[in-house]
Design a protein around this motif. Structure first.
Motif, PDB file in Angstrom:
ATOM      1  N   ARG A   1       0.832  -1.207   0.000  1.00 36.14           N
ATOM      2  CA  ARG A   1       0.000   0.000   0.000  1.00 36.14           C
ATOM      3  C   ARG A   1       0.862   1.250   0.000  1.00 36.14           C
ATOM      4  O   ARG A   1       0.517   2.254  -0.626  1.00 36.14           O
ATOM      5  CB  ARG A   1      -0.912  -0.022   1.218  1.00 36.14           C
ATOM      6  N   GLY A   2       1.985   1.202   0.718  1.00 36.88           N
ATOM      7  CA  GLY A   2       2.883   2.345   0.717  1.00 36.88           C
ATOM      8  C   GLY A   2       3.430   2.652  -0.666  1.00 36.88           C
ATOM      9  O   GLY A   2       3.493   3.807  -1.084  1.00 36.88           O
ATOM     10  N   TRP A   3       3.805   1.596  -1.409  1.00 36.80           N
ATOM     11  CA  TRP A   3       4.254   1.804  -2.785  1.00 36.80           C
ATOM     12  C   TRP A   3       3.129   2.349  -3.653  1.00 36.80           C
ATOM     13  O   TRP A   3       3.366   3.158  -4.560  1.00 36.80           O
ATOM     14  CB  TRP A   3       4.768   0.485  -3.361  1.00 36.80           C
ATOM     15  N   GLY A   4       1.893   1.924  -3.377  1.00 32.89           N
ATOM     16  CA  GLY A   4       0.763   2.434  -4.146  1.00 32.89           C
ATOM     17  C   GLY A   4       0.581   3.927  -3.974  1.00 32.89           C
ATOM     18  O   GLY A   4       0.327   4.652  -4.945  1.00 32.89           O
ATOM     19  N   TRP A   5       0.748   4.408  -2.722  1.00 28.49           N
ATOM     20  CA  TRP A   5       0.648   5.848  -2.491  1.00 28.49           C
ATOM     21  C   TRP A   5       1.774   6.597  -3.177  1.00 28.49           C
ATOM     22  O   TRP A   5       1.581   7.722  -3.649  1.00 28.49           O
ATOM     23  CB  TRP A   5       0.668   6.126  -0.989  1.00 28.49           C
ATOM     24  N   LEU A   6       2.948   6.005  -3.249  1.00 23.33           N
ATOM     25  CA  LEU A   6       4.065   6.667  -3.915  1.00 23.33           C
ATOM     26  C   LEU A   6       3.790   6.872  -5.403  1.00 23.33           C
ATOM     27  O   LEU A   6       4.289   7.833  -6.001  1.00 23.33           O
ATOM     28  CB  LEU A   6       5.350   5.853  -3.721  1.00 23.33           C
ATOM     29  N   LEU A   7       2.998   5.979  -5.983  1.00 22.99           N
ATOM     30  CA  LEU A   7       2.673   6.124  -7.397  1.00 22.99           C
ATOM     31  C   LEU A   7       1.840   7.377  -7.666  1.00 22.99           C
ATOM     32  O   LEU A   7       1.782   7.863  -8.803  1.00 22.99           O
ATOM     33  CB  LEU A   7       1.922   4.888  -7.895  1.00 22.99           C
ATOM     34  N   LEU A   8       1.193   7.896  -6.617  1.00 27.72           N
ATOM     35  CA  LEU A   8       0.389   9.107  -6.782  1.00 27.72           C
ATOM     36  C   LEU A   8       1.226  10.377  -6.768  1.00 27.72           C
ATOM     37  O   LEU A   8       0.743  11.435  -7.160  1.00 27.72           O
ATOM     38  CB  LEU A   8      -0.663   9.187  -5.662  1.00 27.72           C
ATOM     39  N   VAL A   9       2.461  10.268  -6.309  1.00 25.53           N
ATOM     40  CA  VAL A   9       3.287  11.461  -6.138  1.00 25.53           C
ATOM     41  C   VAL A   9       3.501  12.227  -7.446  1.00 25.53           C
ATOM     42  O   VAL A   9       3.317  13.458  -7.476  1.00 25.53           O
ATOM     43  CB  VAL A   9       4.636  11.097  -5.486  1.00 25.53           C
ATOM     44  N   PRO A  10       3.895  11.583  -8.570  1.00 29.26           N
ATOM     45  CA  PRO A  10       4.089  12.368  -9.806  1.00 29.26           C
ATOM     46  C   PRO A  10       2.830  13.108 -10.243  1.00 29.26           C
ATOM     47  O   PRO A  10       2.902  14.292 -10.626  1.00 29.26           O
ATOM     48  CB  PRO A  10       4.496  11.299 -10.834  1.00 29.26           C
ATOM     49  N   GLY A  11       1.689  12.431 -10.173  1.00 23.46           N
ATOM     50  CA  GLY A  11       0.450  13.088 -10.575  1.00 23.46           C
ATOM     51  C   GLY A  11       0.085  14.241  -9.660  1.00 23.46           C
ATOM     52  O   GLY A  11      -0.367  15.299 -10.119  1.00 23.46           O
ATOM     53  N   MET A  12       0.270  14.068  -8.345  1.00 25.04           N
ATOM     54  CA  MET A  12      -0.035  15.135  -7.405  1.00 25.04           C
ATOM     55  C   MET A  12       0.898  16.319  -7.589  1.00 25.04           C
ATOM     56  O   MET A  12       0.477  17.479  -7.480  1.00 25.04           O
ATOM     57  CB  MET A  12       0.052  14.604  -5.972  1.00 25.04           C
ATOM     58  N   LEU A  13       2.167  16.048  -7.873  1.00 26.36           N
ATOM     59  CA  LEU A  13       3.098  17.147  -8.141  1.00 26.36           C
ATOM     60  C   LEU A  13       2.686  17.916  -9.391  1.00 26.36           C
ATOM     61  O   LEU A  13       2.734  19.149  -9.424  1.00 26.36           O
ATOM     62  CB  LEU A  13       4.521  16.599  -8.290  1.00 26.36           C
ATOM     63  N   TYR A  14       2.285  17.181 -10.420  1.00 26.31           N
ATOM     64  CA  TYR A  14       1.851  17.825 -11.657  1.00 26.31           C
ATOM     65  C   TYR A  14       0.632  18.712 -11.401  1.00 26.31           C
ATOM     66  O   TYR A  14       0.572  19.860 -11.859  1.00 26.31           O
ATOM     67  CB  TYR A  14       1.528  16.761 -12.698  1.00 26.31           C
ATOM     68  N   LEU A  15      -0.347  18.179 -10.669  1.00 24.50           N
ATOM     69  CA  LEU A  15      -1.547  18.963 -10.372  1.00 24.50           C
ATOM     70  C   LEU A  15      -1.214  20.171  -9.507  1.00 24.50           C
ATOM     71  O   LEU A  15      -1.796  21.250  -9.689  1.00 24.50           O
ATOM     72  CB  LEU A  15      -2.588  18.084  -9.667  1.00 24.50           C
TER      73      LEU A  15
END
Length: 294
Positions: A17-31
């Motif tokens: 689950r921790g790795w899954g949240w890390l996958l959101l980081v690029p998209g959140m940075l872009y937004l």
């Protein structure tokens, strides 16, 4: 399962689950960089002193009255934008749903060819597609001449520079945004369910109303949102196919930003439009019974 084994499994699950949240980081940075920060900056711009100028600059005076002034002076543009966008969305749904249905259930080996034809307009620029409608709807063009011939239009009637032309341009330009999501939903429908409704003596219309259409609702909701939202803020179609009498709020925002350099007005109009559209989307999605789309 022993306690140690269960702890190991729980630890592995938490790690994944921790790795899954890390996958959101690029998209959140872009937004954050390209949406959240510009929106915050737009909010502060909307509160500048409206008496400033592009040459001398604007002072931050927290002038919330900018929103009242923007809405009071341009309420008709908001109404026209929602009216045109709603009409274009309804036309896209009326035309796009049968097309998506035909591709999903009736096209056979031509399915991929028809899908390519649906997205083929994207191979040319938005501006060029809109300009082509000026030729199609011209006073001496084939459609206007035909409608005059069958007496639908008077001899001096016209389509170009009318609300009909603007709505037609919006409908054409945003049709793929309606058709493709509906097709994606219909393509997932198990056709055996439709056959089962026929076996239970349901008429084709009843089977469609009770089985096919409810199962395609996620696509309908997504398609209407993808069509209505950009159509509300569009200004190209009104600029090229209409006159100032058909201008939408997007035209006023474009003019305030790039021509008048009235940044507080432009920012206020942009945020009002954004807030109204978001409110309408939330209400629509909840009324449609697809809250999961939020």
């Amino acid at each position: 399962m022993s306690v140690a084994t269960r702890a190991t499994v729980d630890g592995e699950t938490a790690r994944r689950r921790g790795w899954g949240w890390l996958l959101l980081v690029p998209g959140m940075l872009y937004l954050s960089v390209f949406f959240i920060f510009p929106t915050i900056q737009l909010f502060f711009t909307s509160l500048y002193d409206p008496s400033g100028s592009f040459e001398q600059g604007y002072a931050m005076t927290w002038h919330f009255a900018n929103y009242v002034d923007a809405l009071r002076d341009n309420w008709n543009l908001f109404g026209r934008s929602f009216l045109y966008a709603g009409a274009a969305t309804a036309l896209c749904l009326a035309l796009g749903y049968p097309l998506a249905y035909a591709i999903a259930f009736k096209s056979g080996r031509w399915k991929h060819v028809m899908l390519v034809l649906v997205i083929a307009p994207f191979f040319t620029s938005f501006l060029l597609r809109t300009l082509s409608w000026r030729t199609i709807l011209a006073d001496e063009g084939p459609i206007t001449s035909f409608l005059q011939f069958i007496a639908v239009l008077p001899d001096d009637g016209r389509l170009l520079a009318t609300p009909v032309a603007v709505i037609a341009g919006l409908t054409y330009n945003f049709m793929p945004f309606m058709t493709l999501p509906i097709y994606a939903s219909l393509d997932k429908v198990d056709y055996r369910l439709v056959e089962a409704s026929n076996d239970l003596y349901a008429s084709p219309f009843t089977g469609f109303r009770k089985v096919t259409f409810p199962l395609s609702m996620p696509g309908v909701v997504a398609g209407t949102l993808l069509t209505f939202i950009p159509a509300c803020g569009d200004y190209i179609n009104a600029e090229l196919l209409g006159t100032p009498q058909q201008y939408m709020v997007g035209n006023r925002i474009q003019s305030a930003f790039l021509t008048e350099h009235n940044y507080p007005l432009a920012a206020s109009l942009s945020l009002i439009l954004m807030a109204v559209v978001v409110a309408m989307v939330v209400v629509y999605v909840r009324r449609a019974g697809t809250e999961d789309l939020l």
